[in-house]
Structures are given as C-alpha cells and as structure tokens.
Design a protein around this motif. Structure first.
Motif, PDB file in Angstrom:
ATOM      1  N   ASP A  55      -2.035  -9.755  -1.026  1.00 57.84           N
ATOM      2  CA  ASP A  55      -2.315  -8.620  -1.916  1.00 57.84           C
ATOM      3  C   ASP A  55      -2.250  -9.123  -3.352  1.00 57.84           C
ATOM      4  O   ASP A  55      -1.199  -9.109  -3.995  1.00 57.84           O
ATOM      5  CB  ASP A  55      -1.309  -7.502  -1.673  1.00 57.84           C
ATOM      6  N   ALA A  57      -3.858  -7.762  -5.828  1.00 57.76           N
ATOM      7  CA  ALA A  57      -3.927  -6.643  -6.768  1.00 57.76           C
ATOM      8  C   ALA A  57      -2.533  -6.079  -7.025  1.00 57.76           C
ATOM      9  O   ALA A  57      -2.162  -5.777  -8.160  1.00 57.76           O
ATOM     10  CB  ALA A  57      -4.849  -5.558  -6.230  1.00 57.76           C
ATOM     11  N   ASN A  58      -1.761  -5.925  -5.956  1.00 61.25           N
ATOM     12  CA  ASN A  58      -0.379  -5.441  -6.036  1.00 61.25           C
ATOM     13  C   ASN A  58      -0.288  -4.126  -6.807  1.00 61.25           C
ATOM     14  O   ASN A  58       0.525  -3.961  -7.720  1.00 61.25           O
ATOM     15  CB  ASN A  58       0.519  -6.502  -6.685  1.00 61.25           C
ATOM     16  N   THR A  59      -1.137  -3.188  -6.430  1.00 58.47           N
ATOM     17  CA  THR A  59      -1.090  -1.848  -7.013  1.00 58.47           C
ATOM     18  C   THR A  59      -0.604  -0.871  -5.952  1.00 58.47           C
ATOM     19  O   THR A  59      -0.499  -1.206  -4.763  1.00 58.47           O
ATOM     20  CB  THR A  59      -2.477  -1.433  -7.513  1.00 58.47           C
ATOM     21  N   SER A  60      -0.337   0.332  -6.387  1.00 52.40           N
ATOM     22  CA  SER A  60       0.104   1.348  -5.429  1.00 52.40           C
ATOM     23  C   SER A  60      -0.990   1.626  -4.402  1.00 52.40           C
ATOM     24  O   SER A  60      -0.700   1.853  -3.220  1.00 52.40           O
ATOM     25  CB  SER A  60       0.485   2.631  -6.167  1.00 52.40           C
ATOM     26  N   SER A  62      -3.365  -0.537  -3.346  1.00 54.30           N
ATOM     27  CA  SER A  62      -3.505  -1.658  -2.419  1.00 54.30           C
ATOM     28  C   SER A  62      -2.362  -1.672  -1.409  1.00 54.30           C
ATOM     29  O   SER A  62      -2.558  -1.948  -0.224  1.00 54.30           O
ATOM     30  CB  SER A  62      -3.560  -2.981  -3.190  1.00 54.30           C
ATOM     31  N   ARG A  63      -1.153  -1.360  -1.875  1.00 53.05           N
ATOM     32  CA  ARG A  63      -0.018  -1.317  -0.946  1.00 53.05           C
ATOM     33  C   ARG A  63      -0.179  -0.182   0.055  1.00 53.05           C
ATOM     34  O   ARG A  63       0.160  -0.324   1.236  1.00 53.05           O
ATOM     35  CB  ARG A  63       1.290  -1.181  -1.732  1.00 53.05           C
ATOM     36  N   ASP A 105      -9.274  -7.532  -8.476  1.00 58.33           N
ATOM     37  CA  ASP A 105     -10.048  -6.406  -9.006  1.00 58.33           C
ATOM     38  C   ASP A 105     -10.266  -5.336  -7.943  1.00 58.33           C
ATOM     39  O   ASP A 105     -11.331  -4.708  -7.882  1.00 58.33           O
ATOM     40  CB  ASP A 105     -11.384  -6.894  -9.556  1.00 58.33           C
ATOM     41  N   GLU A 107      -9.067  -2.324  -7.588  1.00 65.21           N
ATOM     42  CA  GLU A 107      -9.306  -0.962  -8.087  1.00 65.21           C
ATOM     43  C   GLU A 107     -10.751  -0.781  -8.540  1.00 65.21           C
ATOM     44  O   GLU A 107     -11.395   0.224  -8.228  1.00 65.21           O
ATOM     45  CB  GLU A 107      -8.342  -0.664  -9.244  1.00 65.21           C
TER      46      GLU A 107
END
Length: 367
Positions: A55, A57-60, A62-63, A105, A107
């Motif tokens: 992961d 991106a490690n965003t909410s 993506s998680r 990228d 998002e």
C-alpha cells in the motif's frame, strides 16, 4: 457343485482374511479414507490465500479497500511490502500466492476511473489464479452521492496480472507435478517389494550367510533405483517440453536435484513398508494406502489452500507435498533451491527418519 465344500472354502477365506490384518484394514480403511478426503479435505472454493500488500498510498481509502478485499475471505494478508518488486520476489519464492499493489496516486486514479489497484497472481496454479480473479469483481457500490465518489471502485479499476502462466494452460501446471506423482508411484512400489521379494524367493537365506550389514543391504537395495528415477524424470521433462511446451524457467540442475531428493525420500519410505509387509501383495496394498493421500493432498489435483488446517498438517508429512512446491517453484517461477530451503530441509529430514526406521526394523532373519 457341492454346497458343503463351497461353504467350507468360503469360511476358510474369511478366516484367512481375518488373520491378514493389513487386508482387513484396507477393506475398511480405503472407503473411509476416500470419503473423508473427497468430502472433507477437497475444496475447490478457495479461501484464505496467502497474500502480500504493498500500500504505497497509505490513505484511509486504500486501507479500507484492503479491508474490503480481506472481508471477501479470498485472501489472508501475511506480509506487507513497500514496493511491487518485493511482492514479486515473494511470489517467486512461494511465500505468497497473491500480491495487492496500491500505487501512490491511488486517490487520483480512483476519482478518474482509471485502473487503481493491481492484483499480482501466482499463475503456476490455475485454480489459485481463478480464485484471485474474484478480487477484480468485488460487488462494491460505485454510485456517487453529493458529487463524492464512494469508497468502492468501479468495474475495471482492479487489474489482475498473472505471472508464470498467463495463458492459463493446464499442462504448465500438471506436467511438473507429474514428475512427482510418477516418482512416488514407482519408487515406493519398487522398494516396497524389495525385501519381501527376497524372502519369498528364498534369497534371504543367502543374504543371512553373507557379512553384509542391515545398513549396507538397505542402501544397496535403493542405489539402482536412483538412476531409474532420474531416467523417469528425464523422460517426463523431455515429453513435457516437446509435446506441451512446458517452460523450465529455473536451473535444470535444480530440477534434477529436487527430483533426487524426492527419489531418496520415496525409496526410504518404500523400504520402511517392505520391512512391515509379509508378502508382495501386502506391500502393494500398503503402497496404495500411501499413494492415494499423496496424490490427493499434495496439491497436485486439488489446491492445498482449500484444505482444512488439520488436513494441511497431515499433508506436510508427505514427501510429494514438499516436492510439488519445489518443482513448480523451480520450473515455473524460476526460483532456486536455496530460496526453497524449507521444502529441501523437510525432504532431507523425512529421508533420514524413514531410512533410519527401516534399518532399525530390518533383521537378517527368516521370521
């Protein structure tokens, strides 16, 4: 036809069968084993495939997407990585079957409707490949509300990349496994009757009179079959590459070394059976009793990941299970034997234990 004599012969056979414990065990054991294996252990609906996640991106979002994938039950995250190359290395070594790559990228791709996630699949097992494709067909809600795209992805935004067998040809998956199946069937059977044949033909008296030790006799019995096993391996490899265009991505030396490990393990197992059997017929019965679970539980016919945990523990005791991982790793994924060291160690340990047990059980006596 004298019914009295006929009845006497029938009773005699039943009494003989009762005294033959191995045959009696086969009468009950084989149906029970087949019922349990096919009804309980064999499962084509794979769940819990070992997976790695990168992961980046490690965003909410993506998680949350990874959690949605895990919620399907198809994958079970075992490792995390920072780059796709790390997942590819783990695929090659057989540590994972599926890799999930979320780009930095993520998002922007999600909002633009482009491919936002890649699923890397070990295509050397076509059943695993089919199961992993389900991840690209997640039933996620993609209807936007209040000009905000929801958490889910649209169709086509999860791409599946299959390595090692992109054409999904069954022969690529089957032919390497056939090496192990053929070696298991022939090597165990040949040596299972070795000691029994000497006893039935009257040669045991001659061996008793010689200064040959039990260990020398056992090793001398298996030595010729090592060459026979390597010849069989060569025949399968030649026909597989010629008729079915099966690739050999790894080292040919590693292929033969893996085959040698399986040959030695099967020969040791066959000798152990030979010390227990009292006739060649019993030896063949016991060989079949070992061969049936080997072919069903090793991952050759049915996916290993679909079996219950208890059955997987049982399958780990079979030499063919470890050879399947080795030969497919070397021939299809291009892995080296040092990268597959757990399977090498397992086969070496099995060979040592089985050979030691066979030597300890054998006695140069007629009884």
């Amino acid at each position: 036809m004298n019914l009295r004599r006929l009845f006497a012969v029938t009773v005699k056979e039943l009494r003989q069968m009762r005294r033959d414990r191995i045959t009696l065990a086969m009468i009950v054991g084989i149906p029970v084993m087949q019922l349990v294996l096919f009804g309980y252990a064999i499962n084509m609906n794979l769940r819990g495939l070992s997976a790695g996640v990168a992961d980046m991106a490690n965003t909410s979002a993506s998680r949350a997407l990874v959690m949605d994938m895990v919620a399907t039950g198809v994958i079970s995250p075992r490792v995390s990585a920072t780059a796709p190359q790390a997942l590819m290395d783990q695929l090659r070594r057989g540590e994972i079957s599926v890799g999930v790559v979320i780009p930095p990228d993520f998002e922007a791709r999600r909002f633009d409707g482009r491919e936002a996630v890649q699923v890397l699949v070990d295509g050397s097992d076509t059943v695993v490949q089919s199961a992993a494709i389900q991840l690209a067909q997640l039933p996620l809600d993609t209807t936007p509300t209040a000009n905000v795209r929801p958490l889910g992805l649209g169709r086509g935004q999860i791409g599946v990349v299959s390595f090692y067998n992109p054409e999904r040809r069954s022969a690529v998956n089957i032919v390497p496994g056939l090496i192990g199946v053929i070696l298991t069937m022939t090597m165990v059977l040949f040596t299972a009757v070795a000691i029994v044949r000497e006893r039935e033909r009257g040669n045991m008296e001659l061996l008793i009179a010689t200064p040959v030790s039990s260990a020398e006799l056992m090793v001398g019995k298996v030595a010729p079959y090592v060459a026979i096993g390597l010849v069989q391996t060569t025949v399968v490899l030649a026909l597989g590459t010629w008729l079915f265009r099966v690739p050999i991505a790894g080292s040919l030396f590693d292929v033969y070394l893996a085959a040698m490990l399986l040959i030695l393990a099967n020969l040791a197992l066959g000798l152990l059976i030979s010390t227990r059997a009292r006739s060649q017929f019993q030896a063949m019965q016991m060989t079949f009793f070992v061969f049936l679970p080997s072919i069903l539980l090793s991952g050759f016919m049915f996916p290993f990941a679909g079996m219950p945990r208890v059955v997987q523990w049982l399958a780990e005791l079979l030499p063919l299970t470890h050879f399947m991982r080795m030969i497919r790793g070397v021939m299809l994924r291009g892995a080296s034997l040092p990268e597959l060291w757990p399977e090498v160690l397992a086969l070496a340990a099995f060979t040592a234990v089985a050979m030691a047990a066979a030597i300890l059980r054998f006695r140069k006596r007629l009884d």
